[in-house]
Write a protein that holds these residues in place. Structure first.
Motif, PDB file in Angstrom:
ATOM      1  N   GLY A  28       0.820  -1.212   0.000  1.00  0.00           N
ATOM      2  CA  GLY A  28       0.000   0.000   0.000  1.00  0.00           C
ATOM      3  C   GLY A  28       0.854   1.261   0.000  1.00  0.00           C
ATOM      4  N   ILE A  29       1.960   1.230   0.730  1.00  0.00           N
ATOM      5  CA  ILE A  29       2.884   2.372   0.766  1.00  0.00           C
ATOM      6  C   ILE A  29       3.415   2.636  -0.641  1.00  0.00           C
ATOM      7  CG2 ILE A  29       5.121   3.210   1.645  1.00  0.00           C
ATOM      8  CD1 ILE A  29       4.617   1.345   4.138  1.00  0.00           C
ATOM      9  N   GLU A  48      -2.985   5.912   5.077  1.00  0.00           N
ATOM     10  CA  GLU A  48      -3.428   5.846   3.677  1.00  0.00           C
ATOM     11  C   GLU A  48      -3.031   4.523   3.023  1.00  0.00           C
ATOM     12  OE1 GLU A  48      -1.800   9.468   2.124  1.00  0.00           O
ATOM     13  OE2 GLU A  48      -3.470  10.694   2.875  1.00  0.00           O
ATOM     14  N   ALA A  49      -1.865   3.986   3.416  1.00  0.00           N
ATOM     15  CA  ALA A  49      -1.430   2.683   2.876  1.00  0.00           C
ATOM     16  C   ALA A  49      -2.345   1.561   3.358  1.00  0.00           C
ATOM     17  CB  ALA A  49       0.013   2.407   3.300  1.00  0.00           C
ATOM     18  N   ILE A  51      -5.485   1.897   4.355  1.00  0.00           N
ATOM     19  CA  ILE A  51      -6.795   2.119   3.732  1.00  0.00           C
ATOM     20  C   ILE A  51      -6.784   1.642   2.277  1.00  0.00           C
ATOM     21  CG2 ILE A  51      -8.449   3.919   3.021  1.00  0.00           C
ATOM     22  CD1 ILE A  51      -7.298   5.523   5.558  1.00  0.00           C
ATOM     23  N   GLN A  52      -5.705   1.943   1.567  1.00  0.00           N
ATOM     24  CA  GLN A  52      -5.555   1.524   0.157  1.00  0.00           C
ATOM     25  C   GLN A  52      -5.672   0.005   0.020  1.00  0.00           C
ATOM     26  OE1 GLN A  52      -5.308   2.880  -2.791  1.00  0.00           O
ATOM     27  NE2 GLN A  52      -4.538   1.148  -3.961  1.00  0.00           N
ATOM     28  N   LEU A  53      -4.990  -0.729   0.884  1.00  0.00           N
ATOM     29  CA  LEU A  53      -5.017  -2.205   0.806  1.00  0.00           C
ATOM     30  C   LEU A  53      -6.378  -2.760   1.211  1.00  0.00           C
ATOM     31  CD1 LEU A  53      -1.466  -3.136   2.138  1.00  0.00           C
ATOM     32  CD2 LEU A  53      -2.251  -3.066  -0.224  1.00  0.00           C
ATOM     33  N   ALA A  54      -7.044  -2.091   2.169  1.00  0.00           N
ATOM     34  CA  ALA A  54      -8.386  -2.546   2.576  1.00  0.00           C
ATOM     35  C   ALA A  54      -9.383  -2.399   1.432  1.00  0.00           C
ATOM     36  CB  ALA A  54      -8.851  -1.761   3.794  1.00  0.00           C
ATOM     37  N   ARG A  55      -9.191  -1.358   0.623  1.00  0.00           N
ATOM     38  CA  ARG A  55     -10.060  -1.163  -0.549  1.00  0.00           C
ATOM     39  C   ARG A  55      -9.801  -2.248  -1.602  1.00  0.00           C
ATOM     40  NH1 ARG A  55      -8.342   4.569  -0.964  1.00  0.00           N
ATOM     41  NH2 ARG A  55      -9.747   5.786   0.341  1.00  0.00           N
ATOM     42  N   THR A 319       2.789  -7.381  -6.711  1.00  0.00           N
ATOM     43  CA  THR A 319       1.326  -7.409  -6.695  1.00  0.00           C
ATOM     44  C   THR A 319       0.805  -8.737  -7.238  1.00  0.00           C
ATOM     45  OG1 THR A 319       1.352  -5.036  -7.060  1.00  0.00           O
ATOM     46  CG2 THR A 319      -0.729  -6.130  -7.448  1.00  0.00           C
ATOM     47  N   GLU A 320       1.493  -9.290  -8.265  1.00  0.00           N
ATOM     48  CA  GLU A 320       1.038 -10.559  -8.884  1.00  0.00           C
ATOM     49  C   GLU A 320       0.997 -11.684  -7.848  1.00  0.00           C
ATOM     50  OE1 GLU A 320       2.783  -7.685 -10.857  1.00  0.00           O
ATOM     51  OE2 GLU A 320       4.291  -9.216 -10.430  1.00  0.00           O
ATOM     52  N   ASN A 321       1.947 -11.669  -6.914  1.00  0.00           N
ATOM     53  CA  ASN A 321       1.982 -12.731  -5.901  1.00  0.00           C
ATOM     54  C   ASN A 321       0.871 -12.554  -4.875  1.00  0.00           C
ATOM     55  OD1 ASN A 321       4.192 -13.723  -7.220  1.00  0.00           O
ATOM     56  ND2 ASN A 321       5.695 -13.164  -5.669  1.00  0.00           N
TER      57      ASN A 321
END
Length: 333
Positions: A28-29, A48-49, A51-55, A319-321
């Motif tokens: 997320g960072i 924010e990191a 929150i980004q991953l939770a989304r 991200t692919e993993n």
């Protein structure tokens, strides 16, 4: 947001699907265009990191950064920061046995503690569909960071009274910090106690679990749970971990999940344990899918199992993993 964590834990055990809670903030960072150095020093960037991953991902809980330097820095330890690696303690704050009695328990205004409290406050305000799990260090791991890890192993045998004096001070600060984390609206804390894995089961009980238990008894309730993480445990000190009465136990990849879960009460969650480095960061999507399937197959008899990384996933995890992790879980369900 207020979530009944006893009901949340029970629901995860009762549901047919296996829940996933990878310990993950660094992706997320990076997605938000920030560095590790920025995130560990600024509560807003940190939040924010999360929150980004939770989304982005269907994790059953959102986790904040697992940073094992924050509390030691508050005591006065020196920290080395980097743009793309987790912070690290350098040097030794307590040079000898005598220095332990002079050590004072810091306030919650010391070091980066206020930024971590801010990160949890902002994350808990923004994330309403799942629990937010804060992070803190465990008492023995903190003591080792202040006294030096190899030196504390000598201290507990040569000067056990001094070791307990140090652990009392570490516990007092961690308890105060956990109470403040609870006030932010976080729904629990993942307490990282990896150094306790260096101890035998009996020593883990004496120099770690009795102190962790004290914290658990004072902060854990229907609004807030403790998840005890010990990635140093190879299975030899699970019994001591369980003595703490934590609501959940988080295991590293050094142990066999299907063996350690036998020592975990069926009413508590057992989380783990896909290798964060060799599989999450350095593996391929195919390797991840295969690893997830094998672990899920092995854990089929245990409804209290939650699939997770064995520790915090490091910076530059592809991200692919991560997507392969969730895809394999979805296919297996």
């Amino acid at each position: 947001m207020s979530i009944n964590m006893l009901q949340w834990t029970a629901a995860i055990i009762q549901q047919k699907e296996v829940a996933a809670v990878p310990v993950m903030t660094h992706p997320g960072i990076e997605q938000n265009g920030h560095t590790v150095r920025e995130a560990v020093g600024d509560g807003r960037i940190h939040a924010e990191a999360v929150i980004q991953l939770a989304r982005q991902y269907p994790s059953a809980a959102a986790c904040t950064i697992m940073d094992l330097t924050t509390e030691a820095e508050a005591f006065g330890a020196k920290v080395v920061f980097s743009d793309d690696a987790v912070p690290a303690i350098t040097g030794r704050l307590l040079p000898d046995v005598e220095s332990i009695s002079r050590l004072t328990v810091p306030s919650l205004k010391a070091g980066r503690i206020p930024q971590y409290l801010k990160a949890n406050l902002l994350a808990a305000e923004a994330i309403s569909d799942r629990p937010v799990l804060a992070g803190c260090i465990g008492p023995f791991s903190l003591a080792g960071r202040l006294y030096d890890m190899s030196e504390i192993m000598v201290l507990i045998y040569e000067h056990p009274a001094a070791a307990h004096q140090l652990l009392e001070k570490c516990t007092a600060f961690i308890l105060k910090y956990c109470q403040a984390l609870k006030m932010t609206g976080a729904n629990g804390v993942m307490m990282a106690e990896p150094a306790a894995g260096l101890l035998s089961n009996d020593d883990c009980s004496t120099f770690s679990s009795q102190y962790v238990k004290r914290i658990v008894q004072q902060v854990q309730d229907e609004t807030f749970i403790v998840v005890l993480h010990n990635c140093g445990n190879t299975g030899h000190c699970t019994k001591a971990m369980v003595e703490t009465g934590a609501a959940a136990y988080h295991f590293g990849n050094k142990c066999r999940m299907e063996e350690v879960i036998r020592d975990v009460p069926s009413t508590a969650l057992a989380m783990g344990n896909i290798d964060p480095v060799s599989v999450f960061k350095d593996g391929t999507p195919d390797m991840m899918r295969q690893t997830v399937r094998s672990l899920l197959d092995a854990m089929r008899p245990y409804p209290n199992f939650v699939i997770s990384s064995g520790c915090d996933t490091p910076p530059h995890t592809p991200t692919e993993n991560i997507e392969a992790f969730y895809e394999a879980l979805k296919e297996w369900q």
